[in-house]
Design a protein around this motif. Structure first.
Motif, PDB file in Angstrom:
ATOM      1  N   ASP A 150      -5.620   1.879  -6.275  1.00  0.00           N
ATOM      2  CA  ASP A 150      -5.021   3.214  -6.249  1.00  0.00           C
ATOM      3  C   ASP A 150      -4.572   3.681  -7.625  1.00  0.00           C
ATOM      4  O   ASP A 150      -4.266   4.869  -7.796  1.00  0.00           O
ATOM      5  CB  ASP A 150      -3.850   3.248  -5.257  1.00  0.00           C
TER       6      ASP A 150
ATOM      7  N   ASN B 236      -4.019   8.893  -3.012  1.00  0.00           N
ATOM      8  CA  ASN B 236      -3.614   7.764  -3.850  1.00  0.00           C
ATOM      9  C   ASN B 236      -2.808   8.248  -5.055  1.00  0.00           C
ATOM     10  O   ASN B 236      -3.067   9.316  -5.621  1.00  0.00           O
ATOM     11  CB  ASN B 236      -4.819   6.956  -4.325  1.00  0.00           C
TER      12      ASN B 236
ATOM     13  N   THR C  86       0.815  -1.218   0.000  1.00  0.00           N
ATOM     14  CA  THR C  86       0.000   0.000   0.000  1.00  0.00           C
ATOM     15  C   THR C  86       0.843   1.260   0.000  1.00  0.00           C
ATOM     16  O   THR C  86       0.418   2.303  -0.494  1.00  0.00           O
ATOM     17  CB  THR C  86      -0.951   0.016   1.219  1.00  0.00           C
TER      18      THR C  86
ATOM     19  N   LYS D 205      -0.716   4.459  -1.751  1.00  0.00           N
ATOM     20  CA  LYS D 205      -1.172   5.581  -0.947  1.00  0.00           C
ATOM     21  C   LYS D 205       0.046   6.318  -0.416  1.00  0.00           C
ATOM     22  O   LYS D 205       0.913   5.727   0.230  1.00  0.00           O
ATOM     23  CB  LYS D 205      -2.031   5.070   0.215  1.00  0.00           C
TER      24      LYS D 205
END
Length: 343
Positions: free
Chosen positions: A267, A233, A184, A227
């Motif tokens: 994202d 994002n 992430t 992120k």
């Protein structure tokens, strides 16, 4: 604070005996596995398309989608190998909410993992036996791989799991391609380390066994955006990111079969599913402009369902996602055929 061990669940062998894959489908899968492996290795000019709902929540809607997708596969089979997303586990960033069919066979009901294990097997089995498509699922829980491994043509390790040791080690023993998403936070090195671990032999504890694997040479990267520290994002499908990944693979000769799949949602799209159409077009432009990117690119992962968008649980629209928003079928079908025309 405590944990209650409620009941013993069936082992994979027991569930498979209750709902066996037909001999004919098992034979067909060998050819599909060979084709998908050839694509990942760069030996086939075809591209891979992993496409389907964000979360497979309703068996009737999933089967309707699968029947339409099977028709599209027949129409583009010379250019594209389709593997249908039948994702039955839903990762939750905060650990709460709907966790997918495995946890809640009835999205509005209480968790029931025994019924869930049977429901996920039943859904994948119906897709395979009734439409001829083979399936992909996310390895959210490494222990569950053996419940479905006779039907899965592709496995993904998600952004929240890619740093986990157990996911990496289990991936090293899976017999089909395993895509490792960037985490992430977007780290390319974490993603590549995960691919490296999965490609090499490992020894570990799994389902109360001491297991040795030979490594999975078909493990590869999936770019899904990330992120930032500002909680915004950021995409990573652009030309520069693809060029950078190609260079990273080139700098380290210890990787087998360098490859990347582009996840067009999450994202990368900012969870705006209609942007997936534009993202596919831009990536194909990058592939056409740069031979190193073309050498690396293997296909797309697209979130798609019968209807555009999403809805709350119990929303009542047949074939609309109850998790992340998806691209509807009509737009997906056009995208598949446009993609085939460009390849």
């Amino acid at each position: 604070m405590s944990a209650t061990f409620k009941r013993r669940l069936p082992i994979p062998k027991e569930i498979k005996a209750e709902m066996p894959l037909s001999v004919a489908s098992a034979e067909r899968k060998k050819a599909v596995d060979e084709e998908v492996a050839a694509i990942i290795k760069g030996e086939s000019p075809k591209k891979l398309l992993i496409v389907g709902p964000c979360s497979a929540d309703n068996e009737d809607a999933v089967l309707e989608y699968a029947s339409r997708l099977a028709k599209a596969q027949d129409e583009v089979k010379d250019k594209i190998q389709i593997v249908m997303r039948v994702y039955t586990n839903k990762p939750r960033t905060k650990g709460t909410g709907y966790k997918g069919l495995l946890h809640q066979p009835d999205p509005e009901g209480a968790p029931d993992l025994l019924a869930g294990l049977k429901a996920i097997r039943h859904m994948h089995l119906r897709v395979v036996e009734e439409t001829g498509l083979f399936t992909a699922d996310e390895m959210l829980y490494p222990e569950n791989d053996r419940f479905l491994n006779d039907m899965l043509a592709y496995v993904a390790v998600g952004a929240r799991s890619v740093e986990d040791q157990q996911h990496r080690l289990v991936a090293s023993g899976i017999e089909v391609p395993v895509g490792m998403k960037n985490p992430t936070g977007g780290s390319m090195s974490v993603m590549l380390n995960s691919v490296y671990a999965a490609q090499h032999p490992q020894t570990f504890i799994y389902r109360n066994w001491e297991v040795e694997t030979t490594g999975n040479p078909l493990a590869h990267c999936i770019l899904r955006g990330y992120k930032g520290l500002d909680d915004i994002n950021y995409p990573n499908y652009h030309y520069e990111y693809l060029e950078r990944l190609a260079a990273a693979y080139e700098d380290d000769k210890n990787y087998q079969n360098p490859a990347v799949i582009i996840d067009t949602n999450h994202d990368n799209s900012g969870k705006r599913p209609l942007e997936q159409i534009r993202i596919c077009s831009e990536v194909l432009d990058s592939v056409a402009r740069n031979k190193d990117i073309a050498k690396l690119f293997r296909g797309f992962m697209i979130e798609s369902y019968l209807e555009d968008g999403n809805q709350p649980i119990g929303g009542g629209v047949f074939g609309r996602s109850i998790t992340d928003p998806c691209l509807g079928w009509d737009k997906t079908n056009r995208l598949i055929h446009d993609m085939a025309d460009r390849l």
